[in-house]
Write an enzyme that holds these catalytic residues in place. Structure first.
Site: not given
Length: 489
Positions: A214, A234-235, A256-258, A290, A384
């Site tokens: 987590g 991810g986000s 590397e995002l949304g 994404c 998004e």
């Protein structure tokens, strides 16, 4: 290369994680559940902060010996890993279907492109790793690429295998060690498959660790003094936290995002091809990508005809469990993602949008949805969604299309459809985006291209293709003289 009947039998990974050997986690095990049918696939071992730190420290020691190997020995391990991934490609695709809710074609594509990323990584150890710089007589000046050390990779659930492998494979090939924290929702196909491939390929123990966990595990990875770089996919919300934490510890970071990506359909586009491209860009993997087409911008002259046909297409798309039937759309990954998509659709309607079709869910199965009448202040225009929702917006001029597409904090992917490629390219040159496709849709990636976004889609870093040497190594300047000079001071 070891020959095994099954790449990843349950007795190998169940209640275990990978530190160079399969062992128990220090946190409570959690259930691995198929979102398509609710079936429990096993129990996932989870790492805590102490286990992450031990692994990072062990990886730092193992990395020195890994990098010291002859380059062709490292390449040999990568080739064996690629051969194994290819040999067990069908089994791997099956795990992607079961654990992530992917349809069969999407899972097969993901397994295949992951094999390609391994093949591409095989060549990295033998490529030129620097250059000779101009200098004075009697002095050799060299700029050379050196591995960073330990790379922490935090990967997502949507393309779990590929989005982990595209970082793990080049990082290892360039001489680094890796600690991979896959998304706990897809830790088998996005983590343990990779561990098993490299274990059977003969990667020295300790060079790769796969530690599901987590937030505590992720925080430990970003703070560990043994980790030199974080590669996060991810986000945007999570990426901001990861970037902030990594920055405090002066780590290199790749985010590397949304995205809120626009497909611009000009009035001279072929309508059949426009529907095909929009359908793929919006609905592939239930919109959980994404690069998904978050806005379909359609020029006014063809807007009504396009909308009518897209609604009919959406109504024809089948939804169900991809592990038991050939369907167009599988489940969303969990209830939180479903509820977020439902929230945005309802908020869009409250703000004046028209729900043309869909907009409801049965469990995790979300119907293909089309929204029209979406204004620039509408939540569906700006957020998004990460669900199978087409947001269709008309425009009049090329200038308006540019303004609509650029009206976002994101900057990942954009696409333009037109018979006039010159016109499309002129329009595209004005878009703030890391990826641009003329006469294609927004969901595109290959293993040989630099991939990255700008703004809220990432920090401008790119991985893939020529960018891999840049991303996973650092420059060292080396000079050499026959003897030291006698400085006058």
């Amino acid at each position: 290369m070891h020959e095994v009947e099954t790449l990843l039998p349950n007795e190998v990974w169940n209640k275990r994680l990978f530190t160079g050997r399969w062992e128990a986690g220090e946190c409570a095990d959690t259930a691995v559940t198929s979102p398509g049918n609710g079936r429990q696939l096993g129990l996932l071992a989870n790492a805590g902060a102490a286990q992450v730190e031990r692994s990072a420290s062990q990886a730092a020691r193992a990395q020195r010996d890994w990098y010291a190997l002859p380059y062709d020995e490292r390449a040999k391990v990568m080739r064996k890993a690629a051969a194994l991934a290819e040999q067990y490609q069908h089994e791997i695709a099956g795990w992607i279907v079961e654990e992530s809710g992917s349809t069969q074609p999407k899972a097969s594509f993901e397994a295949a492109i992951s094999v390609k990323s391994l093949h591409e990584a095989c060549a990295l150890p033998s490529r030129s790793q620097g250059e000779v710089l101009p200098s004075t007589a009697g002095r050799l000046s060299i700029a050379r690429r050196r591995p960073l050390g330990v790379i922490g990779v935090i990967s997502p659930f949507n393309f779990p295998l590929y989005l982990a492998m595209r970082a793990v494979a080049p990082a290892l090939a360039t001489g680094n060690a890796v600690v991979l924290k896959p998304d706990p929702r897809t830790a088998v196909c996005g983590g343990h498959i990779i561990a098993r491939i490299f274990e059977l390929a003969g990667l020295p123990a300790g060079v790769l660790h796969v530690l599901p966990g987590g937030a505590e595990a992720g925080a430990a990875l970003t703070s560990s003094p043994s980790v030199a770089m974080i590669q996060f996919t991810g986000s945007t919300a999570a990426g901001r936290k990861v970037g902030e934490a990594a920055g405090r510890h002066l780590k290199k970071v790749s985010l590397e995002l949304g995205g809120k990506n626009s497909l611009i359909i000009l009035d001279d586009a072929d309508l059949d091809l426009a529907i095909a491209n929009a359908t793929w860009g919006v609905y592939l993997h239930q919109g959980q990508i994404c690069m998904s087409t978050g806005r379909v911008l359609v020029q006014r002259g063809i807007y009504d005809a396009f909308l009518q046909r897209l609604v009919a297409k959406a109504r024809s798309l089948t939804v169900g469990d991809p592990s038991t039937a050939q369907v167009h759309l599988g489940p969303l990954i969990n209830t939180a993602q479903r509820d977020n998509a439902l929230r945005i659709v309802e908020a869009a309607r409250a703000a004046g949008a028209t729900l043309e079709t869909g907009g409801s869910a049965d469990g995790l199965f979300f119907q293909a949805t089309v929204l029209s009448g979406v204004k620039r202040d509408n939540p569906a225009f700006n957020e998004e969604i990460f669900g199978p929702v087409a947001v269709v917006v008309p425009f009049d001029s090329d200038e308006e299309a540019v303004a609509l597409a650029n009206d976002t904090e994101y900057g990942l992917s954009a696409a333009i459809l037109s018979r006039d490629t010159g016109r499309a390219l002129r329009l595209g040159e004005q878009l703030r985006t890391g990826l641009l496709h003329i006469n294609d849709q927004t969901v595109n990636d290959e293993v040989i291209n630099p991939f990255g976004g700008v703004g809220a889609s990432g920090n401008g870093a790119s991985i893939g293709g020529a960018a891999n040497w840049e991303e996973f190594t650092q420059w060292q300047w080396l000079t050499l003289k026959g003897e030291a000079p006698a400085y006058p001071l």
